[in-house]
Design a protein around this motif. Sequence first.
Motif, PDB file in Angstrom:
ATOM      1  N   LYS A   1       0.854  -1.192   0.000  1.00 31.97           N
ATOM      2  CA  LYS A   1       0.000   0.000   0.000  1.00 31.97           C
ATOM      3  C   LYS A   1       0.889   1.240   0.000  1.00 31.97           C
TER       4      LYS A   1
ATOM      5  N   VAL B   1       1.367   5.087   0.051  1.00 28.22           N
ATOM      6  CA  VAL B   1       0.596   6.253   0.503  1.00 28.22           C
ATOM      7  C   VAL B   1       1.506   7.477   0.494  1.00 28.22           C
ATOM      8  N   ARG B   2       1.003   8.588  -0.022  1.00 24.38           N
ATOM      9  CA  ARG B   2       1.770   9.837  -0.041  1.00 24.38           C
ATOM     10  C   ARG B   2       0.902  10.942   0.540  1.00 24.38           C
ATOM     11  N   GLU B   3       1.412  11.581   1.577  1.00 23.46           N
ATOM     12  CA  GLU B   3       0.696  12.662   2.269  1.00 23.46           C
ATOM     13  C   GLU B   3      -0.697  12.214   2.705  1.00 23.46           C
ATOM     14  N   GLY B   4      -0.770  10.986   3.185  1.00 22.66           N
ATOM     15  CA  GLY B   4      -2.010  10.455   3.733  1.00 22.66           C
ATOM     16  C   GLY B   4      -2.988   9.903   2.721  1.00 22.66           C
ATOM     17  N   GLU B   5      -2.680   9.993   1.426  1.00 22.29           N
ATOM     18  CA  GLU B   5      -3.587   9.516   0.388  1.00 22.29           C
ATOM     19  C   GLU B   5      -2.941   8.368  -0.394  1.00 22.29           C
ATOM     20  N   PRO B   6      -3.735   7.350  -0.790  1.00 22.40           N
ATOM     21  CA  PRO B   6      -3.184   6.250  -1.587  1.00 22.40           C
ATOM     22  C   PRO B   6      -2.651   6.748  -2.929  1.00 22.40           C
ATOM     23  N   VAL B   7      -1.521   6.206  -3.335  1.00 26.97           N
ATOM     24  CA  VAL B   7      -0.972   6.540  -4.654  1.00 26.97           C
ATOM     25  C   VAL B   7      -1.715   5.700  -5.696  1.00 26.97           C
TER      26      VAL B   7
ATOM     27  N   VAL C   1       7.070   7.657  -0.745  1.00 28.06           N
ATOM     28  CA  VAL C   1       5.769   7.236  -0.212  1.00 28.06           C
ATOM     29  C   VAL C   1       5.880   7.052   1.288  1.00 28.06           C
ATOM     30  N   ASP C   2       4.736   6.895   1.934  1.00 23.70           N
ATOM     31  CA  ASP C   2       4.678   6.744   3.388  1.00 23.70           C
ATOM     32  C   ASP C   2       5.169   5.358   3.777  1.00 23.70           C
TER      33      ASP C   2
ATOM     34  N   THR D   1       3.102   2.718   6.113  1.00 26.00           N
ATOM     35  CA  THR D   1       2.107   1.801   5.563  1.00 26.00           C
ATOM     36  C   THR D   1       2.691   0.914   4.465  1.00 26.00           C
ATOM     37  N   SER D   2       3.873   1.242   3.968  1.00 22.80           N
ATOM     38  CA  SER D   2       4.547   0.417   2.967  1.00 22.80           C
ATOM     39  C   SER D   2       5.912   0.028   3.552  1.00 22.80           C
TER      40      SER D   2
END
Length: 264
Positions: free
Chosen positions: A135, A137-143, A213-214, A217-218
């Motif tokens: 998963k 995620v960038r700035e709280g939103e899924p890529v 990415v975050d 979560t990844s």
Amino acid sequence: MQITDYLSYIFKGEEQESMHQYISQHPGEYYLDRSDELSMELWRFYYQNVFLASQLSAMSGFLDFHLFKFRGEPSDFVFFVRMSPEWIPMDAVGFISNTRFRSELALMPLEWLEKRRRSAERSPALSTGQDYRIKAVREGEPVPIWEIERFFVHRLCRPRKRGGESIVEESMVRRWVHTCFHGSDLRLESVKVQVNGTQKDILGAVYEFFDKVDTDTSSTHAYCYMLIDTFDKFSRYIDPVTGEYRVEVLQTNFARHGKKTKSF
């Protein structure tokens, strides 16, 4: 509940949905008064794909598929996996003694059970439809999956410095992204990807994506499994004796790599 409740299977002659799904040795009508025979087939199938799995991630993928298809509570399936070393009939076990099976092979599903425990802690309401791919995620939103695909096509489908071949064929890059990253509607099986470049070519692209990415979560763990599973250049991270993944060795590269940035 019986093992027929836990494992997804089809009868001989029906269309298989996944390589992880069992195809029975006979048509459905054969088992009308032979349910024990079907159960034994499924136990042997389970034993081969869990306790005799050639790779830890192969076992994990097998269990993930059957959890995804399980119609009951996910916690019931997890309990089945935890108890399966005690429940499996010894007639389904080939070549080892009862004592050795109980003492050694009972430890095999722990990797998957630990992963499920971590998933439950992050998301207590575990859904049977949950997607277990990476998963991003960038700035709280899924890529979006198309953005992940575009990124890796741009980085890996360019010609090598020496010779005109692409580092990875575009069709394989797209297949890999949709197999390994969350957000795809496609359900493709993982395959080993032949690389025309070097391990550094692949790592360079993955590091760059990973930096953007975050990583909460990844996880680095997920990226390491993905690399070892997918690319032939990472075979040295598989122990030649035990077949176990040397994730910790590969993971150190992520731990000391680059500075995170905000966008592609």
